[in-house]
Design a protein around this motif. Structure first.
Motif, mmCIF file in Angstrom:
data_model
loop_
_atom_site.group_PDB
_atom_site.id
_atom_site.type_symbol
_atom_site.label_atom_id
_atom_site.label_comp_id
_atom_site.label_asym_id
_atom_site.label_seq_id
_atom_site.Cartn_x
_atom_site.Cartn_y
_atom_site.Cartn_z
ATOM 1 N N CYS A 110 0.858 -1.180 0.000
ATOM 2 C CA CYS A 110 0.000 0.000 0.000
ATOM 3 C C CYS A 110 0.901 1.240 0.000
ATOM 4 O O CYS A 110 1.656 1.474 0.955
ATOM 5 N N SER A 111 0.844 2.018 -1.056
ATOM 6 C CA SER A 111 1.752 3.163 -1.203
ATOM 7 C C SER A 111 1.435 4.305 -0.249
ATOM 8 O O SER A 111 2.214 5.262 -0.149
ATOM 9 N N SER A 112 0.318 4.217 0.464
ATOM 10 C CA SER A 112 0.038 5.212 1.500
ATOM 11 C C SER A 112 1.078 5.169 2.605
ATOM 12 O O SER A 112 1.288 6.162 3.312
ATOM 13 N N PHE A 115 3.641 7.996 2.477
ATOM 14 C CA PHE A 115 3.308 9.296 3.066
ATOM 15 C C PHE A 115 3.496 9.277 4.583
ATOM 16 O O PHE A 115 3.880 10.296 5.177
ATOM 17 N N LEU A 116 3.245 8.144 5.202
ATOM 18 C CA LEU A 116 3.475 8.021 6.636
ATOM 19 C C LEU A 116 4.970 8.129 6.939
ATOM 20 O O LEU A 116 5.382 8.859 7.848
ATOM 21 N N THR A 119 6.164 11.703 6.497
ATOM 22 C CA THR A 119 5.810 12.564 7.632
ATOM 23 C C THR A 119 6.831 12.428 8.760
ATOM 24 O O THR A 119 7.317 13.436 9.303
ATOM 25 N N HIS A 147 7.825 0.116 -4.778
ATOM 26 C CA HIS A 147 6.460 0.342 -5.236
ATOM 27 C C HIS A 147 6.429 0.856 -6.676
ATOM 28 O O HIS A 147 5.512 0.518 -7.431
ATOM 29 N N TYR A 156 0.228 2.280 -8.707
ATOM 30 C CA TYR A 156 0.352 2.463 -7.255
ATOM 31 C C TYR A 156 -0.997 2.175 -6.594
ATOM 32 O O TYR A 156 -2.046 2.454 -7.165
ATOM 33 N N TRP A 157 -0.920 1.646 -5.383
ATOM 34 C CA TRP A 157 -2.130 1.382 -4.620
ATOM 35 C C TRP A 157 -2.164 2.317 -3.413
ATOM 36 O O TRP A 157 -1.433 2.120 -2.452
ATOM 37 N N PHE A 158 -2.998 3.348 -3.486
ATOM 38 C CA PHE A 158 -3.145 4.282 -2.379
ATOM 39 C C PHE A 158 -4.438 3.968 -1.641
ATOM 40 O O PHE A 158 -5.509 4.489 -1.969
ATOM 41 N N CYS A 159 -4.319 3.052 -0.672
ATOM 42 C CA CYS A 159 -5.514 2.694 0.082
ATOM 43 C C CYS A 159 -5.885 3.868 1.007
ATOM 44 O O CYS A 159 -4.987 4.544 1.534
ATOM 45 N N PHE A 161 -8.058 4.721 -1.353
ATOM 46 C CA PHE A 161 -8.562 5.426 -2.535
ATOM 47 C C PHE A 161 -8.525 4.587 -3.805
ATOM 48 O O PHE A 161 -9.228 4.885 -4.771
#
Length: 221
Positions: A110-112, A115-116, A119, A147, A156-159, A161
């Motif tokens: 999960c490519s989200s 972002f974590l 941060t 990824h 990309y998989w942005f869970c 979304f």
């Protein structure tokens, strides 16, 4: 590292990364044996991680020890490979056939997550946790390159979304080569004078610092 030498290092690493991307993907297609295909695929991820890790770590060589430098490179190399362990975790099986025939993509893909990590990377770099920020920078490089290589086939998989479109082969190579330099550039922005003066108005810095080679303050953690 002197500027001319740094230019040569970047040229060599860019060349090695590009060759690895091209040959690695072709080697996966040379065999139909599931085990050999999986090993070739994972080895390509690991090699890309290693060269990306070197490209990132070398930009901080004058502020890190040799031990830390090698640790950073190994971190990117190992994580780039170990991300695929989530296939077995998701399948709840150590059989390759089960791991490669999942109904959905496993959680570390999960490519989200990127972002974590970004941060935490921004926070630790801005707040002077120098070593911690470099480790997080290597993790960022590992996840982004892994990824992006997978995104050539699946996007990309942005869970939660959903998925993006597939990344082109040229886009994949460009992103992989730019990643370590962009991540390092973000670090330099976090350490810039204006941002540090802005943060200094709201955060009382600890005395447990040492002055770096460029006059910045770094926590030795």
């Amino acid at each position: 590292m002197h500027c001319p030498i740094m230019v040569y290092v970047r040229i060599v690493l860019t060349t090695l990364l590009t060759i690895t991307c091209l040959l690695g993907d072709n080697s996966v297609e040379l065999t139909q044996h599931p085990l050999l295909k999986a090993l070739a695929d994972n080895a390509t991820h690991a090699l890309i991680g290693a060269f990306t890790g070197i490209a990132f770590a070398v930009q901080f060589h004058d502020r890190t020890s040799n031990l830390l430098g090698w640790f950073l490179i190994f971190t990117c190399f190992a994580v780039s490979s170990l991300i695929d362990v989530d296939h077995f975790i998701e399948a709840r099986s150590w059989y390759l056939e089960d791991a490669t025939n999942l109904q959905r993509r496993p959680f570390l893909h999960c490519s989200s997550v990127i972002f974590l990590l970004l941060t935490f990377y921004l926070c630790t770099a801005s707040l002077n946790y120098f070593k911690t920020s470099l480790i997080l920078g290597e993790l960022l490089c590992a996840f982004i390159t892994h990824h992006t290589r997978d995104a050539v086939r699946r996007g990309y998989w942005f869970c939660p979304f959903g998925h993006t479109g597939r990344v082109s082969n040229i886009g994949y190579i460009v992103i992989v080569n730019l990643t370590p330099h962009l991540v390092a550039y973000i670090h330099s922005i976090c350490r810039s004078g204006p941002l540090q003066r802005f943060l200094g108005q709201y955060i009382k810095m600890s005395d447990n610092y040492r002055i770096g080679s460029e006059g910045y303050r770094y926590m030795n953690v």
